[in-house]
Design a protein around this motif. Structure first.
Motif, PDB file in Angstrom:
ATOM      1  N   GLN A 100       1.538  -1.960  -3.465  1.00 31.93           N
ATOM      2  CA  GLN A 100       0.994  -1.939  -1.974  1.00 31.93           C
ATOM      3  C   GLN A 100       2.336  -1.874  -1.069  1.00 31.93           C
ATOM      4  OE1 GLN A 100       0.253  -4.541  -4.113  1.00 31.93           O
ATOM      5  NE2 GLN A 100       0.899  -6.661  -3.260  1.00 31.93           N
ATOM      6  N   TRP A 101       3.634  -2.177  -1.582  1.00 31.67           N
ATOM      7  CA  TRP A 101       4.733  -2.317  -0.884  1.00 31.67           C
ATOM      8  C   TRP A 101       5.022  -0.768  -0.681  1.00 31.67           C
ATOM      9  CZ3 TRP A 101       7.792  -6.140   1.142  1.00 31.67           C
ATOM     10  CH2 TRP A 101       7.280  -7.589   0.758  1.00 31.67           C
ATOM     11  N   LEU A 102       4.609   0.046  -1.450  1.00 34.37           N
ATOM     12  CA  LEU A 102       5.033   1.431  -1.109  1.00 34.37           C
ATOM     13  C   LEU A 102       4.171   2.110  -0.021  1.00 34.37           C
ATOM     14  CD1 LEU A 102       5.669   3.145  -4.465  1.00 34.37           C
ATOM     15  CD2 LEU A 102       7.191   2.077  -3.234  1.00 34.37           C
ATOM     16  N   CYS A 103       3.160   1.480   0.402  1.00 33.59           N
ATOM     17  CA  CYS A 103       2.128   1.979   1.564  1.00 33.59           C
ATOM     18  C   CYS A 103       3.013   1.865   2.734  1.00 33.59           C
ATOM     19  CB  CYS A 103       1.082   1.350   1.433  1.00 33.59           C
ATOM     20  SG  CYS A 103       0.167   1.852  -0.138  1.00 33.59           S
ATOM     21  N   HIS A 104       4.353   1.037   2.962  1.00 27.67           N
ATOM     22  CA  HIS A 104       4.695   0.809   4.324  1.00 27.67           C
ATOM     23  C   HIS A 104       6.090   1.537   4.363  1.00 27.67           C
ATOM     24  CE1 HIS A 104       1.743  -2.331   5.250  1.00 27.67           C
ATOM     25  NE2 HIS A 104       1.687  -2.540   3.840  1.00 27.67           N
ATOM     26  N   ALA A 105       6.111   2.100   5.741  1.00 28.74           N
ATOM     27  CA  ALA A 105       7.601   2.556   5.842  1.00 28.74           C
ATOM     28  C   ALA A 105       8.510   1.761   6.486  1.00 28.74           C
ATOM     29  CB  ALA A 105       7.277   3.806   6.891  1.00 28.74           C
ATOM     30  N   PRO A 118       3.410 -10.326   3.038  1.00 32.56           N
ATOM     31  CA  PRO A 118       4.930 -10.026   2.923  1.00 32.56           C
ATOM     32  C   PRO A 118       5.240  -8.732   3.135  1.00 32.56           C
ATOM     33  CG  PRO A 118       3.986 -10.595   0.676  1.00 32.56           C
ATOM     34  CD  PRO A 118       2.988 -10.810   1.855  1.00 32.56           C
ATOM     35  N   GLU A 119       4.335  -7.824   2.726  1.00 34.67           N
ATOM     36  CA  GLU A 119       5.050  -6.343   2.886  1.00 34.67           C
ATOM     37  C   GLU A 119       5.119  -6.081   4.147  1.00 34.67           C
ATOM     38  OE1 GLU A 119       0.610  -6.083   1.374  1.00 34.67           O
ATOM     39  OE2 GLU A 119       2.331  -7.527   1.105  1.00 34.67           O
ATOM     40  N   HIS A 120       4.267  -6.832   5.298  1.00 35.25           N
ATOM     41  CA  HIS A 120       4.698  -6.673   6.651  1.00 35.25           C
ATOM     42  C   HIS A 120       5.820  -6.968   7.287  1.00 35.25           C
ATOM     43  CE1 HIS A 120      -0.141  -6.254   7.265  1.00 35.25           C
ATOM     44  NE2 HIS A 120       0.183  -5.063   6.496  1.00 35.25           N
ATOM     45  N   THR A 121       6.529  -7.830   6.614  1.00 37.86           N
ATOM     46  CA  THR A 121       7.954  -8.185   7.216  1.00 37.86           C
ATOM     47  C   THR A 121       9.326  -7.432   7.090  1.00 37.86           C
ATOM     48  OG1 THR A 121       8.365  -9.412   5.046  1.00 37.86           O
ATOM     49  CG2 THR A 121       6.838 -10.631   6.687  1.00 37.86           C
ATOM     50  N   GLY A 122       8.857  -6.676   6.075  1.00 40.31           N
ATOM     51  CA  GLY A 122      10.105  -5.698   5.952  1.00 40.31           C
ATOM     52  C   GLY A 122      10.244  -5.155   4.507  1.00 40.31           C
ATOM     53  N   ARG A 141      -1.790   4.732 -20.740  1.00 46.73           N
ATOM     54  CA  ARG A 141      -2.360   4.058 -19.586  1.00 46.73           C
ATOM     55  C   ARG A 141      -1.245   3.463 -18.797  1.00 46.73           C
ATOM     56  NH1 ARG A 141      -8.227   1.376 -20.951  1.00 46.73           N
ATOM     57  NH2 ARG A 141      -9.284   3.144 -22.198  1.00 46.73           N
ATOM     58  N   ALA A 142      -1.553   3.545 -17.410  1.00 47.49           N
ATOM     59  CA  ALA A 142      -0.699   2.348 -16.595  1.00 47.49           C
ATOM     60  C   ALA A 142      -1.717   1.744 -15.812  1.00 47.49           C
ATOM     61  CB  ALA A 142      -0.045   3.338 -15.597  1.00 47.49           C
ATOM     62  N   VAL A 143      -1.639   0.416 -15.574  1.00 50.98           N
ATOM     63  CA  VAL A 143      -2.448  -0.584 -14.943  1.00 50.98           C
ATOM     64  C   VAL A 143      -1.648  -1.317 -13.701  1.00 50.98           C
ATOM     65  CG1 VAL A 143      -3.807  -2.334 -15.031  1.00 50.98           C
ATOM     66  CG2 VAL A 143      -3.783  -0.795 -16.988  1.00 50.98           C
ATOM     67  N   PHE A 144      -2.173  -1.021 -12.710  1.00 48.18           N
ATOM     68  CA  PHE A 144      -1.439  -1.531 -11.392  1.00 48.18           C
ATOM     69  C   PHE A 144      -2.528  -2.727 -10.709  1.00 48.18           C
ATOM     70  CE2 PHE A 144       0.246   2.449 -11.717  1.00 48.18           C
ATOM     71  CZ  PHE A 144       1.579   2.388 -11.547  1.00 48.18           C
ATOM     72  N   GLN A 145      -2.120  -3.909 -10.687  1.00 42.33           N
ATOM     73  CA  GLN A 145      -2.964  -5.001 -10.045  1.00 42.33           C
ATOM     74  C   GLN A 145      -2.461  -4.752  -8.659  1.00 42.33           C
ATOM     75  OE1 GLN A 145      -1.534  -8.046  -8.778  1.00 42.33           O
ATOM     76  NE2 GLN A 145      -3.020  -8.625  -7.740  1.00 42.33           N
ATOM     77  N   PHE A 146      -3.248  -4.836  -7.672  1.00 43.91           N
ATOM     78  CA  PHE A 146      -2.516  -4.814  -6.442  1.00 43.91           C
ATOM     79  C   PHE A 146      -3.586  -5.224  -5.355  1.00 43.91           C
ATOM     80  CE2 PHE A 146      -4.958  -1.200  -6.541  1.00 43.91           C
ATOM     81  CZ  PHE A 146      -5.476  -0.770  -5.296  1.00 43.91           C
ATOM     82  N   TYR A 147      -3.235  -5.813  -4.265  1.00 47.39           N
ATOM     83  CA  TYR A 147      -4.085  -6.296  -3.066  1.00 47.39           C
ATOM     84  C   TYR A 147      -4.204  -5.346  -1.994  1.00 47.39           C
ATOM     85  CZ  TYR A 147      -2.781 -10.786  -5.475  1.00 47.39           C
ATOM     86  OH  TYR A 147      -2.837 -11.855  -6.379  1.00 47.39           O
ATOM     87  N   SER A 181      12.814   5.108   9.342  1.00 50.76           N
ATOM     88  CA  SER A 181      12.387   6.346   9.902  1.00 50.76           C
ATOM     89  C   SER A 181      12.244   7.591   8.927  1.00 50.76           C
ATOM     90  CB  SER A 181      13.042   6.786  11.100  1.00 50.76           C
ATOM     91  OG  SER A 181      14.604   6.942  10.980  1.00 50.76           O
ATOM     92  N   ASP A 182      12.999   7.434   7.934  1.00 52.90           N
ATOM     93  CA  ASP A 182      13.162   8.551   6.737  1.00 52.90           C
ATOM     94  C   ASP A 182      12.046   8.093   5.809  1.00 52.90           C
ATOM     95  OD1 ASP A 182      14.618   6.402   6.087  1.00 52.90           O
ATOM     96  OD2 ASP A 182      15.984   7.530   4.945  1.00 52.90           O
ATOM     97  N   GLN A 183      11.323   7.007   5.733  1.00 47.45           N
ATOM     98  CA  GLN A 183      10.274   6.833   4.642  1.00 47.45           C
ATOM     99  C   GLN A 183       8.939   7.075   5.032  1.00 47.45           C
ATOM    100  OE1 GLN A 183      10.675   2.649   3.538  1.00 47.45           O
ATOM    101  NE2 GLN A 183      12.537   2.979   2.495  1.00 47.45           N
ATOM    102  N   ASN A 184       8.126   7.945   4.107  1.00 46.81           N
ATOM    103  CA  ASN A 184       6.767   8.303   4.309  1.00 46.81           C
ATOM    104  C   ASN A 184       6.040   7.848   3.137  1.00 46.81           C
ATOM    105  OD1 ASN A 184       4.690  10.092   3.765  1.00 46.81           O
ATOM    106  ND2 ASN A 184       5.428  11.605   5.571  1.00 46.81           N
ATOM    107  N   PRO A 185       5.141   7.155   3.388  1.00 54.14           N
ATOM    108  CA  PRO A 185       4.407   6.360   2.365  1.00 54.14           C
ATOM    109  C   PRO A 185       3.731   7.193   1.482  1.00 54.14           C
ATOM    110  CG  PRO A 185       4.168   5.221   4.278  1.00 54.14           C
ATOM    111  CD  PRO A 185       4.969   6.316   4.706  1.00 54.14           C
ATOM    112  N   ARG A 186       3.342   8.244   1.983  1.00 49.76           N
ATOM    113  CA  ARG A 186       2.597   9.308   1.268  1.00 49.76           C
ATOM    114  C   ARG A 186       3.646  10.138   0.192  1.00 49.76           C
ATOM    115  NH1 ARG A 186      -2.662  11.525   2.046  1.00 49.76           N
ATOM    116  NH2 ARG A 186      -2.563  10.250   3.933  1.00 49.76           N
ATOM    117  N   LYS A 187       4.713  10.402   0.875  1.00 53.50           N
ATOM    118  CA  LYS A 187       5.610  11.111   0.063  1.00 53.50           C
ATOM    119  C   LYS A 187       6.003  10.266  -1.153  1.00 53.50           C
ATOM    120  CE  LYS A 187       6.886  14.759   3.271  1.00 53.50           C
ATOM    121  NZ  LYS A 187       8.024  14.999   3.982  1.00 53.50           N
ATOM    122  N   ARG A 188       6.472   9.048  -0.841  1.00 53.89           N
ATOM    123  CA  ARG A 188       6.917   8.097  -1.801  1.00 53.89           C
ATOM    124  C   ARG A 188       6.179   7.757  -2.893  1.00 53.89           C
ATOM    125  NH1 ARG A 188      11.037   4.675  -0.866  1.00 53.89           N
ATOM    126  NH2 ARG A 188       9.783   2.703  -1.110  1.00 53.89           N
TER     127      ARG A 188
END
Length: 283
Positions: free
Chosen positions: A126-131, A6-10, A158-164, A134-141
């Motif tokens: 994993q949603w943060l890895c997609h821009a 779904p993160e590829h859709t927008g 601790r912080a625990v992130f489950q992700f795909y 044009s003003d979004q930079n995944p690395r900076k976000r």
């Protein structure tokens, strides 16, 4: 195929519209999987058993993971970028142990330093890895997110992130920005040889270097899962051994949460004759 993600859709705030959010929250298969992963995430937090934690649920969605936090006796703040998801979450207005915030994780955390005793996130980072513009930079976000998260976490928490993770490069990107922000830790991969059961958790720690928790394997599944289920069962007991478990969502369950919140000094809704009544199904 990219359309399987779904993160590829927008952006998530558009993907999780009213229709998609309703489908997500009512899908019993999704609820079961998300609940199990939230249970595992809380286990990996390694919280003190004798303390009520103040937790942050990142990408809280419709409240599936939040229900697990509440069941463990903790108070929590939920943050999500999807208004329809938060509206579904807010429908459980009998829960006095949560607060909800509409916010994009990539814009940073708006909390004071040292606020939280732990944080979990299920299927969101994993949603943060997609821009998506044009003003979004995944690395900076990612860096802004982890830097602000580190600041609002108590030391030794601790912080625990489950992700795909989509690939190894994406995992490396997420971990590198977390470490750059001050965290230490790494990946815990449960059932690494299984196609369906494999789950990836990023366990981040504040303070000194600590040993990562052990991952679950096929051999350890029965023992490990039994421990998690026992934790979940204990919070529903009435206080004396052998008594019947309180059913979640019942009036007794709501009353117990209200009493717990009052002891914590929180403002709670007054008891109502509608407490514990089943709501009509929405179509």
């Amino acid at each position: 195929m990219s359309n399987q993600r779904p993160e590829h859709t927008g952006p998530p705030e558009l993907y999780y519209n009213e229709t998609e959010s309703s489908k997500y929250a009512s899908n019993s298969h999704i609820v079961k999987i998300q609940t199990d992963m939230a249970e595992r995430a809380i286990e990996l937090l390694a919280l003190p058993e004798d303390k009520v934690g103040y937790l942050l649920d990142l990408g809280c969605g419709s409240g599936i993971s939040g229900d697990v936090i509440t069941a463990h006796g903790h108070v929590w703040v939920g943050l999500d970028v999807s208004l329809p998801m938060l509206q579904i979450n807010k429908e459980d207005d009998e829960d006095p142990t949560k607060d909800l915030i509409l916010r994009d994780m990539g814009s940073g955390m708006p909390f004071r330093a040292g606020t939280f005793d732990g944080a979990i996130s299920i299927s969101a980072i994993q949603w943060l890895c997609h821009a998506n513009s044009s003003d979004q930079n995944p690395r900076k976000r990612l860096h802004r997110f982890f830097q602000s998260l580190y600041a609002c976490m108590g030391r030794g928490t601790r912080a625990v992130f489950q992700f795909y993770p989509e690939n190894e490069q994406q995992s490396d990107l997420i971990m590198s920005q977390a470490m750059r922000a001050g965290f230490n830790g790494g990946l815990v991969v449960d059932f690494p040889t299984s196609t369906k059961a494999k789950k990836v958790y990023l366990v981040l720690m504040t303070g000194g270097v600590q040993q990562l928790p052990k991952a679950l394997t096929e051999e350890s599944e029965a023992a490990e899962r039994g421990q998690v289920q026992n934790i979940g069962r204990r919070v529903f007991q009435t206080g004396k051994k052998g008594k019947e478990r309180i059913v979640k969502g019942s009036k007794a369950w709501i009353d117990a949460k209200r009493e717990r919140a009052q002891k914590q000094g929180r403002d709670v809704r007054e008891e109502s004759k509608y407490s514990g009544r089943k709501r009509k199904t929405k179509w």
